[in-house]
Design a protein around this motif. Structure first.
Motif: not given
Length: 122
Positions: A7-9, A11, A13
């Protein structure tokens, strides 16, 4: 764990921001380090190796010493200048009394710094 990493990869920002807005936000978030104190080596001024504070450098100037003077040289200069400007030696010279006070203050600054530098825990 793998799920959060995936999920963070993915994202972004800065999604929805223009390039200028993204650059401005990034700069604003990395600009300051509020709450952190400056290291002591940023406090010194003038010549020297950076191991002395600005106050120590001024005290050395009052005692007419170089920035790399040892504490024995500081003590010798302090004694010489204190004797030459002592109010008992020059009772009617108000400038000598002011110089004596300056020499005393300079020595106290350098003595406190030396004590801090050489202090060892028991």
């Amino acid at each position: 764990m793998n799920h959060a990493g995936e999920y963070n990869r993915g994202w972004n920002y800065f999604e929805g921001l223009s390039a200028e807005e993204a650059a401005e936000r990034e700069a604003a978030e990395t600009r300051t380090a509020d709450g952190y104190t400056d290291p002591k080596h940023y406090a010194w001024a003038g010549s020297g190796d950076g191991s002395r504070s600005r106050d120590e450098m001024r005290a050395l100037e009052v005692l007419d010493l170089e920035p790399d003077a040892t504490f024995e040289e500081v003590r010798a200069a302090w004694r010489r200048m204190a004797k030459a400007n002592h109010p008992d030696v020059r009772p009617n010279d108000k400038d000598a009394a002011k110089r004596f006070q300056g020499v005393q203050a300079a020595y106290e600054v350098l003595k406190a710094a030396e004590d801090q530098r050489t202090w060892k825990p028991a």
